[in-house]
Motif scaffolding. Structure first.
Motif, PDB file in Angstrom:
ATOM      1  N   HIS A 352     -42.894 -10.332  29.395  1.00  0.00           N
ATOM      2  CA  HIS A 352     -44.115 -10.100  30.176  1.00  0.00           C
ATOM      3  C   HIS A 352     -43.948  -8.927  31.130  1.00  0.00           C
ATOM      4  O   HIS A 352     -44.140  -9.059  32.334  1.00  0.00           O
ATOM      5  CB  HIS A 352     -44.479 -11.359  30.957  1.00  0.00           C
ATOM      6  CG  HIS A 352     -44.398 -12.598  30.140  1.00  0.00           C
ATOM      7  ND1 HIS A 352     -45.365 -12.949  29.233  1.00  0.00           N
ATOM      8  CD2 HIS A 352     -43.451 -13.559  30.041  1.00  0.00           C
ATOM      9  CE1 HIS A 352     -45.021 -14.062  28.623  1.00  0.00           C
ATOM     10  NE2 HIS A 352     -43.859 -14.451  29.098  1.00  0.00           N
ATOM     11  N   GLN A 353     -43.573  -7.807  30.579  1.00  0.00           N
ATOM     12  CA  GLN A 353     -43.329  -6.645  31.447  1.00  0.00           C
ATOM     13  C   GLN A 353     -44.585  -6.221  32.204  1.00  0.00           C
ATOM     14  O   GLN A 353     -44.495  -5.577  33.231  1.00  0.00           O
ATOM     15  CB  GLN A 353     -42.831  -5.459  30.625  1.00  0.00           C
ATOM     16  CG  GLN A 353     -41.423  -5.615  30.112  1.00  0.00           C
ATOM     17  CD  GLN A 353     -41.399  -6.197  28.729  1.00  0.00           C
ATOM     18  OE1 GLN A 353     -42.430  -6.588  28.196  1.00  0.00           O
ATOM     19  NE2 GLN A 353     -40.224  -6.265  28.135  1.00  0.00           N
ATOM     20  N   GLU A 354     -45.752  -6.605  31.674  1.00  0.00           N
ATOM     21  CA  GLU A 354     -46.972  -6.193  32.355  1.00  0.00           C
ATOM     22  C   GLU A 354     -47.146  -6.910  33.684  1.00  0.00           C
ATOM     23  O   GLU A 354     -47.966  -6.509  34.501  1.00  0.00           O
ATOM     24  CB  GLU A 354     -48.192  -6.415  31.456  1.00  0.00           C
ATOM     25  CG  GLU A 354     -48.441  -7.836  30.991  1.00  0.00           C
ATOM     26  CD  GLU A 354     -47.597  -8.225  29.778  1.00  0.00           C
ATOM     27  OE1 GLU A 354     -46.887  -7.351  29.255  1.00  0.00           O
ATOM     28  OE2 GLU A 354     -47.663  -9.388  29.376  1.00  0.00           O
TER      29      GLU A 354
ATOM     30  N   VAL B  35     -45.560   3.962  29.232  1.00  0.00           N
ATOM     31  CA  VAL B  35     -46.533   5.042  29.289  1.00  0.00           C
ATOM     32  C   VAL B  35     -47.204   5.022  30.663  1.00  0.00           C
ATOM     33  O   VAL B  35     -47.634   3.983  31.133  1.00  0.00           O
ATOM     34  CB  VAL B  35     -47.588   4.867  28.184  1.00  0.00           C
ATOM     35  CG1 VAL B  35     -48.663   5.920  28.306  1.00  0.00           C
ATOM     36  CG2 VAL B  35     -46.926   4.919  26.829  1.00  0.00           C
ATOM     37  N   MET B  36     -47.228   6.182  31.293  1.00  0.00           N
ATOM     38  CA  MET B  36     -47.850   6.262  32.606  1.00  0.00           C
ATOM     39  C   MET B  36     -49.211   6.947  32.550  1.00  0.00           C
ATOM     40  O   MET B  36     -50.067   6.690  33.366  1.00  0.00           O
ATOM     41  CB  MET B  36     -46.944   7.027  33.570  1.00  0.00           C
ATOM     42  CG  MET B  36     -45.586   6.392  33.760  1.00  0.00           C
ATOM     43  SD  MET B  36     -45.700   4.755  34.466  1.00  0.00           S
ATOM     44  CE  MET B  36     -45.977   5.192  36.171  1.00  0.00           C
ATOM     45  N   HIS B 109     -48.567  -0.534  31.809  1.00  0.00           N
ATOM     46  CA  HIS B 109     -48.452   0.066  33.136  1.00  0.00           C
ATOM     47  C   HIS B 109     -49.068   1.459  33.177  1.00  0.00           C
ATOM     48  O   HIS B 109     -48.776   2.232  34.078  1.00  0.00           O
ATOM     49  CB  HIS B 109     -46.994   0.107  33.570  1.00  0.00           C
ATOM     50  CG  HIS B 109     -46.488  -1.233  33.979  1.00  0.00           C
ATOM     51  ND1 HIS B 109     -46.604  -1.708  35.260  1.00  0.00           N
ATOM     52  CD2 HIS B 109     -45.930  -2.221  33.270  1.00  0.00           C
ATOM     53  CE1 HIS B 109     -46.128  -2.929  35.311  1.00  0.00           C
ATOM     54  NE2 HIS B 109     -45.706  -3.266  34.118  1.00  0.00           N
ATOM     55  N   ASN B 110     -49.909   1.737  32.208  1.00  0.00           N
ATOM     56  CA  ASN B 110     -50.571   3.020  32.206  1.00  0.00           C
ATOM     57  C   ASN B 110     -51.431   3.150  33.459  1.00  0.00           C
ATOM     58  O   ASN B 110     -52.205   2.264  33.796  1.00  0.00           O
ATOM     59  CB  ASN B 110     -51.440   3.126  30.946  1.00  0.00           C
ATOM     60  CG  ASN B 110     -52.053   4.484  30.817  1.00  0.00           C
ATOM     61  OD1 ASN B 110     -51.474   5.460  31.256  1.00  0.00           O
ATOM     62  ND2 ASN B 110     -53.235   4.543  30.235  1.00  0.00           N
ATOM     63  N   GLN B 137     -53.037  -4.275  26.108  1.00  0.00           N
ATOM     64  CA  GLN B 137     -52.140  -3.758  27.142  1.00  0.00           C
ATOM     65  C   GLN B 137     -52.847  -2.859  28.150  1.00  0.00           C
ATOM     66  O   GLN B 137     -52.311  -2.576  29.216  1.00  0.00           O
ATOM     67  CB  GLN B 137     -51.003  -2.975  26.484  1.00  0.00           C
ATOM     68  CG  GLN B 137     -49.945  -3.889  25.878  1.00  0.00           C
ATOM     69  CD  GLN B 137     -48.848  -3.129  25.205  1.00  0.00           C
ATOM     70  OE1 GLN B 137     -48.903  -1.901  25.106  1.00  0.00           O
ATOM     71  NE2 GLN B 137     -47.851  -3.827  24.732  1.00  0.00           N
ATOM     72  N   ILE B 138     -54.014  -2.379  27.791  1.00  0.00           N
ATOM     73  CA  ILE B 138     -54.700  -1.455  28.707  1.00  0.00           C
ATOM     74  C   ILE B 138     -55.429  -2.250  29.774  1.00  0.00           C
ATOM     75  O   ILE B 138     -56.122  -3.218  29.486  1.00  0.00           O
ATOM     76  CB  ILE B 138     -55.717  -0.588  27.927  1.00  0.00           C
ATOM     77  CG1 ILE B 138     -55.006   0.220  26.854  1.00  0.00           C
ATOM     78  CG2 ILE B 138     -56.503   0.297  28.861  1.00  0.00           C
ATOM     79  CD1 ILE B 138     -54.301   1.440  27.346  1.00  0.00           C
TER      80      ILE B 138
END
Lengths: 544, 414
Positions: A352-354, B35-36, B109-110, B137-138
Motif C-alpha cells: 500500500h505504498q499509496e 512517478v511525480m 504519488h503523482n 492509482q491516480i
C-alpha cells in the motif's frame, strides 16, 4: 551404644548385603508406597515404627535417626527422625533432646506409661510447635518437609515437632516487577514467608489461606488465598476444585499448575495473572480475586484475570492519577505497537505504498535502494536477530549479558545497515517494537505479543493490510470468547461496564474509585463510601 | 488425537491458503518507479506523447542534500529521470514506456499533470481525461496545469531546494495564497467543472522563464566546485480558461485574481493603491481574508449577478508619508482598495465575457441553484446569454492592522 542401635546397625548391614534386586524393591516401595503409608498407623512398638521408617527413609544419606533414652518411665527408648539441613540443630539439641534426656530426670523414673505422653509433650519438649501424627504417611511427609518426628517406645503416635529451618533467600526487591514508588519487597521461595507478607498487608480475619498438597512426589503446598465476603464463594470453590483435580508427580513452579487450571489450554493468552509482589496480590484480593501461592516459587498467580488487569501496574495506583492515566494509555498504545508495528510496516511498504506520505515514500525508497531482501524477509531477519539477542541477554551471566545485548544490538544494527542488508527504517521499526514490548507490566502477556507478532508479519507479507486486519480480527474474536475462571477475558470492555472505566480508560483518583470491578465482585461492589473527595477547609467559616 | 488432527489440518489449510494467492500484488518499494509528474503532449498522427518523471531514490539518499543538478553528475547523480513514450492513447504510451523503464511505474504519488498548451488548445482534454479518472492509482487531488512550450524542457528544469521539479511545482502552488495571481485546479475539480453546464473549467499555466539571478559570466568560467545557478526557471503565470475541454484563452495575473475574487478563493496577496497622503507614491495592502457572496437575479429577462465581496487586509508597506492614525486615512484607504479590487474583477469580466465568452465564474451554477426552472430553458443557450449578464460588484474593504509602526521613518532635514 544402646542395644537398640546395635540391632538397628545389624539390620542396616544386613540390608546392605541384600541383593540389589531387593534394594530396588525397597526403593520402589519407598517411592510409590505413600498411599499405603497414609493408612498405616503408628505402632506402639518403637522397633516396628523404626523398621518402617528405615525402610522408607533409611537409604537417604540426609535422614538422621537419633536414638536416645528418655529419663522417664523406665528409661523409654526414643528416636528422633529428621532431615539434616532442613532443621534448626539448636532446637533439636536444646529444646528436644536436652530436656528429654537430662531435665526429665528430675520428674523421676517412676511415672507410668500412661503419663508418658503428657510428660513428654507438655513438660519435656520446649520447642513451640508440636503435633500428633497417627499414621506413618503423615510422619514421612512432615519429616520430608523439615519437621522432626519423635517416636517413643510405648506411644502409638509420632510427635511432629516444628524445627523447620532451611537456607532460604531473604526478601528482596522483586526483580521482574520493579517500581519507583511502592513497597520494595517481593515474594520468596518459601510459602510461609509469602503468606506472611500478604497477611501483613491484610490484617483481617477474613483473609483466608487454604492449603492443598499437589504433586505425588513433590508434595508441594499450594495455598489459595482470598478474602471471605469479597471473593465469590463459587469462584473459590472452582479454584479449589481445579487444583485438587491435579494429579501430577511434581510441581516445581506455579506454571505447572497454571496449565492445569486454565479455561482454554490452547490459547496463546495467559489466563491468570503472575506477580512477585505482595502488594499486587493484596490489591487483587481486595477486588475479590483469588491468589494461588505455590511453595518453592516467588511467583504467585491471581485469578480470574482479564485482559485489562495485565495492563495495570501497581504503580498506577501509587502515583498521581493524571500521570497514571497517561502512562496507562502509553502502555495501551505500546501494546498495539508491539503486536502490529512490524506487520503494518511490511504491509504498507509492500502493498500500500499509496498510503505513505510522498516525502516519506521517497526517503523510504532511497533507504531501501539496493536492498537484497523483500521487506518481509528483512523484518523476519531483524525480529529474529532481536529475539536472539534478547534471549542471549537473559541467559548469559548478568555482567556478560548486558555487554552482549548492547554490543550485539549496536554492531548488528549498524553493520547490517552499512552492509546494505537491512534498511535503517526497519531497524527503527524493530527497535520501537522491542521497546514497546518491554513496556508491558505483565511479562506473560508481553510474551504472547512477542509470539503473535510473527504470524501477523507473515499475514502482512502475504495479504497486506487485509491480512493484518484479518489477524487482528482473529485475535479479537479469540479474546472475546476467552474466559478466565468463567469471567470474560475482555471484561469491563466487553461486556461494557461504564463504572469500570474508572480503572480502564483512566485511573480515577482513589476517592472516585468507590466501586470494585463488576464482573469480579458483583455482590460486594462498594469499595469505600462515596463523597470522599478532599477539599480545602472552609476559610470563611474559620473567620466567622 | 482427533483434536490434534483437526488443529494440524486447520493450520495446514491456512498456511496453504496464504501461499496460494499470496503476494500477487506485492511490490517492494525499491522496485517502484515512483512517478511525480506526468506530461502530455500531442504527437503527429493523432498520437499522444507522455512524459513521466520518475524519482531516482538512490541519488536522493546519497547526494548529501540532492544538490549538484546542473553539472549532470555521474550515474545516479540526478534525483529524477524523465522518460518519453508515444502511443495512440496515454495507456498505450505508458505501456510503451515499460520497455525502457526498469521499474514498474507507480502513479499513486503523482503530484502534477501537465498538459501542453498545444494539446489543450487544439485537441482538448476529452481524449486524455478518461485514463486519469479510470486508473486506480491516480488521485483526484493531483494538480492539473497547462504547460507552455515543449514539456520535455519544462519538466527538466532543475530546482535547487526541492529534489525534483514536481515537488517544486507543488511547493509553488501551495504558496499560491501569497499572491492569488493564478487560479489552479485539482484534477477532480477540473473534471467536475468540465462536466458542469453552468461553469467552464480553468487552471493555471506553467512556463519557463529566464533566471536573471544567474550571472551571465558564470556561463563560461566557473570556479572549481562552484554550482552555477540554473539559467532557466519555471514559474506559474496566469490562468488558462477552457470552453468545455478545449483551452480558449488566458488570463493574466490581474485578471486571474479578478476570477478568484468572484469565485471567493482569494486568501492572500497584495494590492497596490495610490497613496492618499502623497501623490505619486504607493501603498501596499496585504489581503488576509475575503468572502464572496454571489446573488443572481432575473429582472425583466435581464440576468443580474451581484457579487458582494468583503475583504480584510493589513497595511503592508508605504512609500512616502502616511498618517495611518487618522481614521479618515483608513477610510480613504479602504475606499481605494475597494476600487482596486473592483478594477481587477471588471478586467476579468471583460476578458471572459467579451473576448472569450466562457463562464469560468460559475454564474450558470449560481443561477441553477436559485432559478432551477428557468435554468432548464437557459442552459442550452447559456454561452449566448453569458456575455449579456450584468454583473454588479460591491466591495467592502476593511483594514485591520498596520504592522509594527504607525509612521514611516523620515530622514530629518538638517
Amino acid at each position: 551404644m544402646s542395644r537398640l542401635t546395635r540391632i538397628l546397625m545389624e539390620k542396616r548391614n544386613r540390608g546392605k548385603k541384600e541383593s540389589p534386586k531387593r534394594n530396588e524393591k525397597a526403593g520402589s516401595r519407598q517411592t510409590y508406597g505413600m498411599e499405603k503409608l497414609e493408612k498405616l498407623p503408628v505402632s506402639k512398638r518403637l522397633a516396628e515404627n523404626l523398621d518402617i521408617l528405615k525402610n522408607v527413609l533409611g537409604l537417604n544419606s540426609d535422614v538422621v535417626f537419633r536414638t536416645f533414652r528418655i529419663e522417664l518411665a523406665n528409661r523409654a527408648e526414643a528416636v528422633l527422625v529428621y532431615v539434616d539441613g532442613m532443621i534448626e540443630k539448636k532446637i533439636i539439641s536444646a529444646e528436644i533432646i536436652k530436656p528429654l534426656m537430662l531435665e526429665s530426670r528430675m520428674a523421676g523414673m517412676g511415672c507410668s506409661k500412661e503419663q508418658l505422653l503428657d510428660l513428654v509433650e507438655n513438660s519435656g519438649i520446649t520447642a513451640s510447635g508440636v503435633k500428633h501424627a497417627n499414621f506413618m504417611g503423615n510422619v514421612v511427609a512432615s519429616v520430608l518437609y523439615g519437621d522432626a518426628a519423635l517416636f517413643v517406645d510405648g506411644l502409638d503416635l509420632g510427635l511432629i515437632i516444628d524445627v523447620k529451618d532451611w537456607p532460604a533467600r531473604s526478601i528482596e526487591e522483586p526483580p521482574s516487577e520493579v517500581l519507583v514508588r511502592g513497597p520494595r519487597e517481593g515474594f520468596t521461595e518459601t510459602l510461609r514467608t509469602n503468606t506472611s507478607l500478604i497477611r501483613r498487608k491484610l490484617r483481617t480475619p477474613d483473609l483466608l489461606f487454604r492449603d492443598i498438597q499437589v504433586g505425588r512426589l513433590t508434595n508441594t503446598s499450594v495455598t489459595i488465598a482470598y478474602i471471605k465476603g469479597l471473593a465469590d464463594p463459587s469462584l473459590v470453590a472452582e479454584v479449589i476444585s481445579r487444583i485438587s483435580r491435579i494429579e501430577i508427580d511434581g510441581v516445581l513452579e506455579s506454571g505447572y499448575l497454571e496449565e492445569f487450571i486454565e479455561d482454554s489450554p490452547f490459547s496463546p493468552f495467559p489466563q491468570v495473572l503472575h506477580t512477585e509482589r505482595p502488594d499486587k496480590v493484596a490489591a487483587s484480593l481486595l477486588e475479590g480475586r483469588v491468589a494461588i501461592l505455590t511453595d518453592g516459587t516467588p511467583i504467585a498467580m491471581v485469578a480470574p484475570a482479564s485482559f485489562i488487569t495485565f495492563m495495570q501496574s501497581p504503580e498506577d495506583y501509587y502515583e498521581r492519577f493524571y500521570l497514571s492515566t497517561a502512562i496507562r494509555w502509553v502502555r495501551y498504545i505500546g501494546f498495539v505497537i508491539s503486536l502490529v508495528l512490524p506487520s503494518l510496516y511490511i504491509a504498507i511498504t509492500t502493498f500500500h505504498q499509496e498510503m505513505i506520505p510522498t516525502r516519506l515514500l521517497i526517503s523510504l525508497a532511497a533507504a531501501r535502494e539496493g536492498m537484497p531482501f523483500p521487506a518481509l524477509v528483512e523484518a523476519l531477519l531483524m525480529e529474529f536477530t532481536f529475539e536472539a539477542l534478547r534471549e542471549a541477554g537473559i541467559r548469559l551471566p548478568r555482567a556478560v549479558g548486558q555487554a552482549v545485548s548492547i554490543v550485539g544490538a549496536l554492531v548488528i544494527g549498524q553493520a547490517a545497515i552499512q552492509a546494505n542488508i537491512v534498511s535503517p527504517l526497519m531497524v527503527i521499526v524493530v527497535a520501537v517494537t522491542g521497546i514497546a514490548s518491554f513496556m508491558n507490566p505483565a511479562f506473560n502477556i508481553a510474551l504472547t505479543m512477542r509470539l503473535l507478532r510473527f504470524p501477523m508479519m507473515l499475514l502482512a507479507g502475504t495479504l497486506g493490510l487485509f491480512g493484518v486486519m484479518a489477524g487482528i480480527l482473529a485475535i479479537l474474536i479469540h479474546m472475546a470468547g476467552l474466559r478466565s475462571f468463567g469471567i470474560p477475558y475482555t471484561a469491563s470492555i466487553s461486556p461494557l461496564h461504564l463504572s469500570d472505566m474508572k480503572d480502564v480508560a483512566i485511573r480515577a483518583p482513589w476517592w472516585a474509585m468507590d466501586r470494585r470491578p463488576v464482573e469480579i465482585s458483583s455482590k460486594n461492589r462498594r469499595r469505600q463510601s462515596p463523597g470522599l473527595k478532599p477539599s480545602p477547609p472552609d476559610t470563611n467559616k474559620n473567620k466567622g | 488425537m482427533r483434536h490434534i488432527k483437526r488443529i494440524t489440518l486447520t493450520l495446514m489449510i491456512i498456511s496453504l491458503l496464504c501461499t496460494l494467492p499470496s503476494c500477487w500484488d506485492r511490490r517492494e518499494v525499491e522496485r517502484l518507479g515512483i512517478v511525480m509528474t506526468v506530461g502530455i503532449e500531442s504527437a503527429p498522427g493523432g498520437k499522444v506523447r507522455v512524459i513521466v518523471q520518475n524519482i531516482n531514490p538512490g541519488a536522493i539518499g546519497k547526494g548529501g542534500g540532492g544538490g549538484g543538478l546542473m553539472g549532470g553528475g555521474g550515474a545516479g547523480g540526478k534525483p529524477y529521470r524523465n522518460r518519453l513514450g508515444e502511443g495512440n492513447t496515454i495507456f498505450d504510451a505508458i505501456r510503451e514506456l515499460s520497455r525502457e523503464t526498469p521499474r514498474q511505474l507507480f502513479f499513486a504519488h503523482n503530484q502534477v499533470i501537465i498538459i501542453s498548451e498545444e494539446m489543450a488548445r487544439e485537441r482538448g482534454l476529452r481524449e486524455i481525461t478518461d485514463f486519469f479518472e479510470r486508473h486506480p492509482q491516480i488521485r483526484r487531488t493531483t494538480w492539473l496545469l497547462v504547460g507552455k512550450g515543449p514539456l520535455s524542457a519544462l519538466m527538466d528544469e532543475p530546482g535547487r531546494l526541492e529534489d525534483n521539479p514536481a515537488q517544486r511545482v507543488v511547493g509553488i502552488i501551495n504558496e499560491r495564497d501569497l499572491t492569488s495571481q493564478y487560479a489552479v485546479q485539482k484534477l477532480g475539480d477540473f473534471l467536475e467543472m468540465m462536466e458542469s453546464e453552468g461553469s467552464q473549467p480553468y487552471t493555471a499555466v506553467l512556463e519557463r522563464k529566464i533566471n536573471k539571478a544567474a550571472p551571465e559570466e558564470h556561463k563560461n568560467r566557473l570556479a572549481e566546485g562552484h554550482i552555477a545557478e540554473p539559467h532557466q526557471n519555471v514559474q506559474i503565470d496566469g490562468t488558462a480558461i477552457f470552453r468545455r475541454d478545449k483551452m480558449v484563452g488566458w488570463l493574466n495575473s490581474r485578471e486571474s485574481r479578478g476570477l478568484l475574487w468572484i469565485r471567493g478563493k482569494v486568501r492572500g496577496g497584495v494590492i497596490d493603491v495610490p497613496n492618499p497622503d502623497q501623490k505619486g507614491q504607493i501603498i501596499v495592502l496585504e489581503i488576509i481574508k475575503s468572502k464572496t457572496k454571489l446573488k443572481p437575479e432575473i429582472k425583466d429577462g435581464q440576468i443580474i449577478l451581484t457579487a458582494d465581496i468583503a475583504v480584510e487586509s493589513n497595511l503592508g508597506e508605504t512609500t512616502g508619508e502616511l498618517d495611518i492614525v487618522k481614521p479618515e486615512t483608513v477610510t480613504r484607504l479602504e475606499e481605494l482598495q475597494a476600487r482596486a479590487i473592483q478594477g481587477e474583477i471588471e478586467s476579468a469580466l471583460a476578458r471572459a465575457q467579451e473576448e472569450y465568452g466562457v463562464d469560468v465564474f460559475g454564474f450558470g451554477e449560481a443561477l441553477h441553484r436559485k432559478y432551477p426552472r428557468q435554468w432548464k430553458e437557459m442552459k442550452s443557450r447559456w454561452s449566448e446569454l453569458f456575455p449579456e449578464v450584468q454583473v454588479q460588484v460591491g466591495v467592502k474593504a476593511k483594514i485591520r492592522r498596520t504592522g509594527l509602526i504607525t509612521k514611516p521613518t523620515e530622514p530629518k532635514q538638517r
